[in-house]
Scaffold this motif. Structure first.
Motif, short mmCIF file in Angstrom:
data_model
loop_
_atom_site.label_atom_id
_atom_site.label_comp_id
_atom_site.label_asym_id
_atom_site.label_seq_id
_atom_site.Cartn_x
_atom_site.Cartn_y
_atom_site.Cartn_z
N LEU A 79 57.31 43.03 25.20
CA LEU A 79 56.33 42.77 24.15
C LEU A 79 55.11 42.03 24.66
O LEU A 79 54.17 41.78 23.90
CB LEU A 79 56.98 41.95 23.01
N GLN A 80 55.10 41.66 25.93
CA GLN A 80 53.96 40.94 26.49
C GLN A 80 52.95 41.92 27.08
O GLN A 80 53.33 42.99 27.58
CB GLN A 80 54.43 39.96 27.57
N HIS A 81 51.69 41.53 27.00
CA HIS A 81 50.63 42.39 27.51
C HIS A 81 49.63 41.53 28.28
O HIS A 81 49.37 40.38 27.91
CB HIS A 81 49.93 43.12 26.36
N ALA A 82 49.07 42.11 29.33
CA ALA A 82 48.13 41.36 30.16
C ALA A 82 46.89 40.95 29.39
O ALA A 82 46.22 39.97 29.74
CB ALA A 82 47.74 42.20 31.37
N GLU A 83 46.56 41.69 28.33
CA GLU A 83 45.38 41.36 27.53
C GLU A 83 45.46 39.93 26.98
O GLU A 83 44.44 39.25 26.86
CB GLU A 83 45.27 42.35 26.37
N GLU A 84 46.66 39.48 26.66
CA GLU A 84 46.82 38.13 26.12
C GLU A 84 46.42 37.07 27.13
O GLU A 84 45.94 35.99 26.75
CB GLU A 84 48.27 37.92 25.69
N PHE A 85 46.60 37.35 28.42
CA PHE A 85 46.30 36.37 29.45
C PHE A 85 44.89 36.55 30.01
O PHE A 85 44.45 35.74 30.83
CB PHE A 85 47.32 36.49 30.58
N ARG A 86 44.20 37.60 29.59
CA ARG A 86 42.81 37.79 29.97
C ARG A 86 41.86 37.14 28.98
O ARG A 86 40.64 37.16 29.18
CB ARG A 86 42.49 39.28 30.08
N GLN A 87 42.41 36.61 27.90
CA GLN A 87 41.62 35.92 26.89
C GLN A 87 41.99 34.44 26.90
O GLN A 87 42.91 34.01 27.59
CB GLN A 87 41.89 36.52 25.50
N SER A 88 41.26 33.66 26.11
CA SER A 88 41.59 32.24 25.99
C SER A 88 42.95 32.09 25.32
O SER A 88 43.41 33.01 24.63
CB SER A 88 40.52 31.53 25.16
N PRO A 89 43.63 30.96 25.52
CA PRO A 89 44.95 30.80 24.91
C PRO A 89 44.96 31.01 23.39
O PRO A 89 45.90 31.60 22.86
CB PRO A 89 45.33 29.36 25.28
N PRO A 274 48.84 27.94 27.96
CA PRO A 274 47.80 27.86 29.00
C PRO A 274 48.43 27.81 30.39
O PRO A 274 49.55 27.34 30.56
CB PRO A 274 47.06 26.56 28.67
N VAL A 275 47.70 28.28 31.36
CA VAL A 275 48.22 28.31 32.73
C VAL A 275 48.55 26.91 33.22
O VAL A 275 49.52 26.69 33.96
CB VAL A 275 47.21 29.01 33.66
N ALA A 276 47.77 25.93 32.80
CA ALA A 276 47.96 24.56 33.31
C ALA A 276 49.30 23.96 32.91
O ALA A 276 49.78 23.04 33.58
CB ALA A 276 46.82 23.67 32.81
N VAL A 277 49.91 24.45 31.83
CA VAL A 277 51.18 23.87 31.39
C VAL A 277 52.37 24.73 31.79
O VAL A 277 53.51 24.38 31.48
CB VAL A 277 51.17 23.67 29.86
N GLN A 278 52.13 25.83 32.47
CA GLN A 278 53.23 26.67 32.95
C GLN A 278 53.72 26.13 34.29
O GLN A 278 53.36 26.62 35.35
CB GLN A 278 52.78 28.13 33.08
N ARG A 279 54.54 25.11 34.22
CA ARG A 279 54.94 24.39 35.43
C ARG A 279 56.25 24.89 36.03
O ARG A 279 56.56 24.57 37.18
CB ARG A 279 55.05 22.90 35.13
N SER A 280 57.03 25.65 35.28
CA SER A 280 58.33 26.07 35.80
C SER A 280 58.53 27.56 35.56
O SER A 280 57.93 28.15 34.66
CB SER A 280 59.46 25.28 35.13
N ARG A 281 59.38 28.14 36.38
CA ARG A 281 59.73 29.54 36.25
C ARG A 281 60.92 29.69 35.29
O ARG A 281 61.67 28.74 35.08
CB ARG A 281 60.08 30.13 37.62
N PRO A 282 61.09 30.88 34.71
CA PRO A 282 62.23 31.07 33.79
C PRO A 282 63.56 30.78 34.48
O PRO A 282 63.87 31.36 35.52
CB PRO A 282 62.11 32.54 33.38
N SER A 283 64.33 29.90 33.88
CA SER A 283 65.60 29.50 34.50
C SER A 283 66.61 30.63 34.53
O SER A 283 67.49 30.66 35.40
CB SER A 283 66.18 28.30 33.74
N VAL A 284 66.50 31.57 33.60
CA VAL A 284 67.48 32.64 33.53
C VAL A 284 67.41 33.56 34.75
O VAL A 284 68.38 34.24 35.09
CB VAL A 284 67.27 33.46 32.22
N LEU A 285 66.27 33.55 35.45
CA LEU A 285 66.12 34.38 36.64
C LEU A 285 66.68 33.72 37.89
O LEU A 285 66.72 34.34 38.95
CB LEU A 285 64.63 34.71 36.86
N LYS A 286 67.07 32.45 37.76
CA LYS A 286 67.64 31.68 38.88
C LYS A 286 66.75 31.73 40.12
O LYS A 286 67.18 32.14 41.22
CB LYS A 286 69.05 32.19 39.22
N PRO A 287 65.49 31.32 39.99
CA PRO A 287 64.59 31.35 41.16
C PRO A 287 64.96 30.28 42.18
O PRO A 287 65.49 29.22 41.83
CB PRO A 287 63.22 31.07 40.54
N LEU A 288 64.68 30.56 43.45
CA LEU A 288 64.95 29.58 44.50
C LEU A 288 64.05 28.36 44.36
O LEU A 288 64.45 27.24 44.65
CB LEU A 288 64.76 30.22 45.88
#
Length: 311
Positions: A79-89, A274-288
């Motif tokens: 349900l996510q689209h790149a258009e949402e991130f090409r605009q202001s929050p 906003p990009v500035a508050v996206q400090r962590s990756r989704p935990s469900v993906l178990k990133p290194l």
């Protein structure tokens, strides 16, 4: 996830992949062939692929194909689209909510209206106006099924029509056929209106694969509602929900972060952060590396009792 995907790709033994990444998807997801909901996502955009890669997803590229397979992919990823991130929050949040509203309409509008038309006692007096003024010669249930098939026929016709006239052909077919069908009594106006609205919601879905799966889900609930009315509608919702809960994409629950519930991740789904508050990756993906940005250092307390400098 990377090791699991690598092992599944290694055991593929076939003489050719003419359908490229789609054939690979079916080969690495055995036992789920008849599940209409997509467990992977496709894109040809480098920015979308890079964004998912940085989140911890796995990308699979197949030779001779311009598409990239992104996995795992949940219901909300589609349900996510790149258009949402090409605009202001703020604009991104608005676009996301409009898209979510359209998807909900595409799923539940026609079955819900059919239920209220068949069971007018469920409507409060203030909403009696939404019921049909006349039912017509054909049962409402069959009218909706015929309208759904007609929408698919128009869509497929525009695909096979040369591009310069495809848009005009689709508009003419939709307007003329809908108007004539209402005039001759094949459809009542409400069926045309609500089916068209649900179709618009389908086209709002960013993922074509998810849009088609939602269309089948809508038909399933519609059929149960047409045969069994309120019990059928409730059963359709319950069975669909259980089916989605049991679906997994390479070990990841398909309805995450709703089930299992993750409040922080669900907030990022509902509101485009906003990009500035996206400090962590989704935990469900178990990133290194779970952190995307360094945490801000705690503020230091001023040292008290020190010797003052002479003026």
């Amino acid at each position: 996830i990377v090791d699991s995907v690598r092992e599944k790709i290694k055991v593929i033994n076939i003489d050719g992949l003419p359908m490229a990444e789609k054939a690979v998807e079916e080969l690495i997801t055995p036992g789920t062939y008849w599940n209409p909901f997509p467990r992977v996502r496709y894109t040809e955009r480098p920015d979308v692929a890079a964004a998912h890669l940085l989140d911890g997803h796995v990308l699979v590229l197949v030779d001779t194909s311009p598409s990239v397979m992104i996995l795992p992919a949940t219901f909300f990823h589609h349900l996510q689209h790149a258009e949402e991130f090409r605009q202001s929050p703020t604009v991104g949040v608005y676009l996301r909510w409009v898209r979510f509203g359209g998807v909900l309409l595409s799923l539940f509008l026609t079955p819900l209206w059919l239920l209220l038309a068949l069971e007018p006692g469920l409507l409060p007096p203030e909403l009696k106006f939404i019921g049909p003024k006349k039912v017509g010669e054909i049962p409402l249930f069959l009218q909706f099924v015929m309208a759904e098939v007609a929408i698919d026929m128009i869509r497929m016709a525009t695909i096979h029509t040369p591009s310069p006239i495809a848009t005009s052909t689709g508009i003419i077919a939709a307007v003329l056929l809908g108007e004539l069908a209402s005039r001759v009594g094949l459809f009542i106006p409400e069926v045309t209106l609500y089916t068209a609205t649900a179709a618009i919601g389908t086209f709002l879905t960013p993922s074509f694969e998810l849009a088609q799966a939602n269309r089948l889900l809508r038909l399933f609930i519609l059929i149960l509602t047409g045969f069994f009315r309120l019990p059928g509608f409730i059963a359709g919702l319950a069975l669909s929900f259980v089916f989605l809960v049991l679906t997994r994409s390479f070990g990841v629950p398909y309805l995450w972060p709703l089930i299992p519930f993750d409040l922080k991740a669900l907030g990022s789904v509902i509101v485009r952060p906003p990009v500035a508050v996206q400090r962590s990756r989704p935990s469900v993906l178990k990133p290194l590396d779970p952190d995307r940005q360094p945490r801000p250092a705690p503020a230091r307390k001023p040292v008290s009792g020190g010797r003052k400098r002479p003026p």
